[in-house]
Design an enzyme around this catalytic site. Structure first.
Site, PDB file in Angstrom:
ATOM      1  N   ASP A  35     -19.469  -1.399  11.520  1.00 53.47           N
ATOM      2  CA  ASP A  35     -18.035  -1.076  11.506  1.00 53.47           C
ATOM      3  C   ASP A  35     -17.537  -1.204  12.934  1.00 53.47           C
ATOM      4  O   ASP A  35     -18.324  -1.199  13.876  1.00 53.47           O
ATOM      5  CB  ASP A  35     -17.822   0.368  11.008  1.00 53.47           C
ATOM      6  CG  ASP A  35     -16.410   0.611  10.474  1.00 53.47           C
ATOM      7  OD1 ASP A  35     -16.256   0.732   9.233  1.00 53.47           O
ATOM      8  OD2 ASP A  35     -15.461   0.676  11.279  1.00 53.47           O
ATOM      9  N   TYR A 143      -0.218  -6.923   1.969  1.00 54.54           N
ATOM     10  CA  TYR A 143      -1.589  -6.663   1.517  1.00 54.54           C
ATOM     11  C   TYR A 143      -1.904  -7.482   0.264  1.00 54.54           C
ATOM     12  O   TYR A 143      -2.925  -8.168   0.191  1.00 54.54           O
ATOM     13  CB  TYR A 143      -1.716  -5.168   1.239  1.00 54.54           C
ATOM     14  CG  TYR A 143      -3.031  -4.705   0.680  1.00 54.54           C
ATOM     15  CD1 TYR A 143      -4.186  -4.711   1.459  1.00 54.54           C
ATOM     16  CD2 TYR A 143      -3.120  -4.212  -0.626  1.00 54.54           C
ATOM     17  CE1 TYR A 143      -5.385  -4.247   0.950  1.00 54.54           C
ATOM     18  CE2 TYR A 143      -4.317  -3.737  -1.135  1.00 54.54           C
ATOM     19  CZ  TYR A 143      -5.448  -3.756  -0.348  1.00 54.54           C
ATOM     20  OH  TYR A 143      -6.640  -3.289  -0.853  1.00 54.54           O
TER      21      TYR A 143
HETATM   22  P1  NAD Z   1     -10.930   1.902   4.593  1.00 47.28           P
HETATM   23  O1  NAD Z   1      -9.693   1.673   5.390  1.00 47.28           O
HETATM   24  O2  NAD Z   1     -11.281   3.305   4.218  1.00 47.28           O
HETATM   25  O3  NAD Z   1     -12.174   1.290   5.376  1.00 47.28           O
HETATM   26  C1  NAD Z   1     -12.139   0.071   6.046  1.00 47.28           C
HETATM   27  C2  NAD Z   1     -13.184   0.122   7.138  1.00 47.28           C
HETATM   28  O4  NAD Z   1     -13.125  -1.118   7.856  1.00 47.28           O
HETATM   29  C3  NAD Z   1     -12.927   1.245   8.173  1.00 47.28           C
HETATM   30  O5  NAD Z   1     -14.084   2.010   8.378  1.00 47.28           O
HETATM   31  C4  NAD Z   1     -12.526   0.490   9.429  1.00 47.28           C
HETATM   32  O6  NAD Z   1     -12.966   1.111  10.628  1.00 47.28           O
HETATM   33  C5  NAD Z   1     -13.235  -0.832   9.227  1.00 47.28           C
HETATM   34  N1  NAD Z   1     -12.612  -1.899   9.996  1.00 47.28           N
HETATM   35  C6  NAD Z   1     -11.297  -2.098  10.220  1.00 47.28           C
HETATM   36  N2  NAD Z   1     -11.126  -3.162  11.029  1.00 47.28           N
HETATM   37  C7  NAD Z   1     -12.372  -3.645  11.307  1.00 47.28           C
HETATM   38  C8  NAD Z   1     -12.848  -4.723  12.081  1.00 47.28           C
HETATM   39  N3  NAD Z   1     -12.006  -5.538  12.742  1.00 47.28           N
HETATM   40  N4  NAD Z   1     -14.168  -4.925  12.141  1.00 47.28           N
HETATM   41  C9  NAD Z   1     -15.038  -4.111  11.486  1.00 47.28           C
HETATM   42  N5  NAD Z   1     -14.640  -3.062  10.739  1.00 47.28           N
HETATM   43  C10 NAD Z   1     -13.312  -2.835  10.657  1.00 47.28           C
HETATM   44  O7  NAD Z   1     -10.854   0.969   3.306  1.00 47.28           O
HETATM   45  P2  NAD Z   1     -11.609   1.147   1.906  1.00 47.28           P
HETATM   46  O8  NAD Z   1     -10.749   1.994   1.043  1.00 47.28           O
HETATM   47  O9  NAD Z   1     -13.018   1.529   2.117  1.00 47.28           O
HETATM   48  O10 NAD Z   1     -11.489  -0.349   1.355  1.00 47.28           O
HETATM   49  C11 NAD Z   1     -12.518  -1.311   1.498  1.00 47.28           C
HETATM   50  C12 NAD Z   1     -12.090  -2.604   0.825  1.00 47.28           C
HETATM   51  O11 NAD Z   1     -11.738  -2.360  -0.541  1.00 47.28           O
HETATM   52  C13 NAD Z   1     -10.853  -3.266   1.455  1.00 47.28           C
HETATM   53  O12 NAD Z   1     -10.975  -4.659   1.366  1.00 47.28           O
HETATM   54  C14 NAD Z   1      -9.739  -2.809   0.549  1.00 47.28           C
HETATM   55  O13 NAD Z   1      -8.656  -3.711   0.596  1.00 47.28           O
HETATM   56  C15 NAD Z   1     -10.416  -2.804  -0.795  1.00 47.28           C
HETATM   57  N6  NAD Z   1      -9.736  -1.930  -1.764  1.00 47.28           N
HETATM   58  C16 NAD Z   1      -9.729  -0.571  -1.622  1.00 47.28           C
HETATM   59  C17 NAD Z   1      -9.073   0.231  -2.557  1.00 47.28           C
HETATM   60  C18 NAD Z   1      -9.042   1.741  -2.442  1.00 47.28           C
HETATM   61  O14 NAD Z   1      -8.411   2.419  -3.263  1.00 47.28           O
HETATM   62  N7  NAD Z   1      -9.732   2.333  -1.474  1.00 47.28           N
HETATM   63  C19 NAD Z   1      -8.427  -0.367  -3.656  1.00 47.28           C
HETATM   64  C20 NAD Z   1      -8.431  -1.750  -3.748  1.00 47.28           C
HETATM   65  C21 NAD Z   1      -9.106  -2.516  -2.821  1.00 47.28           C
END
Ligand code: NAD
Length: 317
Positions: A35, A143
């Site tokens: 991360d 998004y």
């Molecule tokens: P989140 O924001 O909780 O986690 C994302 C993680 O990515 C964070 O820990 C952040 O530090 C890390 N990150 C951000 N920029 C970065 C970079 N440049 N390099 C490395 N790490 C980086 O998101 P999430 O809820 O865990 O979602 C994960 C995936 O699932 C995403 O693609 C999101 O679009 C998708 N998603 C999530 C949901 C939901 O309800 N949580 C729903 C649909 C899709």
């Protein structure tokens, strides 16, 4: 060949739980969490962890070579509500991180990719009830545009270059162990915390805003099972519709009242209401059920029981 996994974005809402499940399934030494943030948590402390920027192709490539990675789970992204505040950066992160991983697979450096899409790929002109796998898709958020574009590229890389990418359109995800990451469905996580600490909650979505939702355990199960499926079973290489349940803030509040009879809810819709209004209310996931055997375990009732049980045993004990 030993499966060696790299998770990018492992400290997020999904990554945290995915990392722990993958470590339990494949062995701690075979799962590399990474991360851009190094937090004080189990992801960092209970196994191999590397700081990586998903926008840095060379850094990812180095990690893949160092650990002989076969499978990449790309979880880093800017989520719906946060992306609206910073569209240019959201586009950069969500698209270029995906291109890096797709190109590494095209170059033969990894075997398999998991990349999540979202119900945000749909838009106001999509049929809202029981939204089909194939339908009108005119997303109205940055998004959603990034996820839909990602889906097109995923399918293209599969067809043109044989890249083995697998994807799910996650609905709103609800979990007890990690905070929500800036999405439009975050209220459905926060409401449980507030029910315990304050006995009341103000929802940023209106009372009758129905959205597709899923308990994190089901999302993790789906993620690992689509990755473990035989390649021939994965007939859709853009992204699969996936459904767990669908409810409104009012219905969730009623469920919570079964556990906390004095719980009250008020509604103060903000900018996220517009995003919610552009998304489906429920999802048809029959293709995922047919192709690779998807089946959810949780509904609003048993999810609520499990949320309160775990929150009271951990954070609020
Ligand atoms: P989140 O924001 O909780 O986690 C994302 C993680 O990515 C964070 O820990 C952040 O530090 C890390 N990150 C951000 N920029 C970065 C970079 N440049 N390099 C490395 N790490 C980086 O998101 P999430 O809820 O865990 O979602 C994960 C995936 O699932 C995403 O693609 C999101 O679009 C998708 N998603 C999530 C949901 C939901 O309800 N949580 C729903 C649909 C899709």
């Amino acid at each position: 060949m030993q499966t060696k996994i790299l998770i990018i974005g492992a400290c997020g809402q999904i990554g945290t739980e995915l990392t722990s499940k993958l470590r339990a399934t494949y062995g701690v030494e075979n799962v590399i969490a990474s991360d851009i943030r190094k937090l004080e948590n189990d992801v960092v402390n209970n196994g191999i962890f590397e700081v990586v920027n998903a926008l840095d192709y060379n850094q990812i490539e180095q990690l893949i070579e160092k650990y002989h990675i076969t499978d990449v789970y790309l979880m880093a992204a800017l989520l719906s509500a946060t992306a609206e505040k910073n569209p240019a950066f959201a586009w950069d992160l969500n698209m270029n991180s995906l291109f890096h991983v797709l190109n590494l697979a095209k170059a033969g450096k990894i075997k398999k990719i998991f990349w999540p899409s979202s119900i945000a790929v749909f838009g106001p002109t999509t049929p809202r009830e029981n939204t089909p796998q194939y339908t009108i898709m005119e997303p109205s958020t940055v998004y959603g545009i990034s996820k839909q574009t990602g889906e097109r590229w995923a399918e293209y890389y599969h067809k043109q270059y044989g890249v083995d990418i697998r994807s799910i359109r996650y609905p709103g995800l609800i979990s007890w162990s990690t905070e929500a990451g800036g999405g439009t469905t975050d209220y459905a996580v926060d409401i449980y915390h507030k029910a315990i600490t304050d006995g009341k909650f103000t929802s940023f979505l209106s009372e009758n805003s129905a959205l597709p939702m899923m308990y994190m355990d089901d999302a993790i199960k789906a993620t690992i099972s689509i990755m473990q499926a035989d390649a021939e079973e994965i007939k859709i290489r853009s992204s699969y519709n996936l459904s767990g349940m669908s409810f409104t803030p009012k219905e969730l509040a009623a469920e919570i009242t079964k556990h906390y009879p004095d719980f009250t809810i008020t509604y103060e819709p903000d900018f996220r209401q517009k995003i919610a209004d552009s998304w489906p209310a429920s999802i048809d996931d029959s293709a995922a059920r047919k192709d690779w055997g998807w089946k959810n375990d949780f509904n609003i009732e048993n999810m609520t029981v499990d949320m309160f049980k775990n929150l009271k045993a951990t954070i609020y004990k």
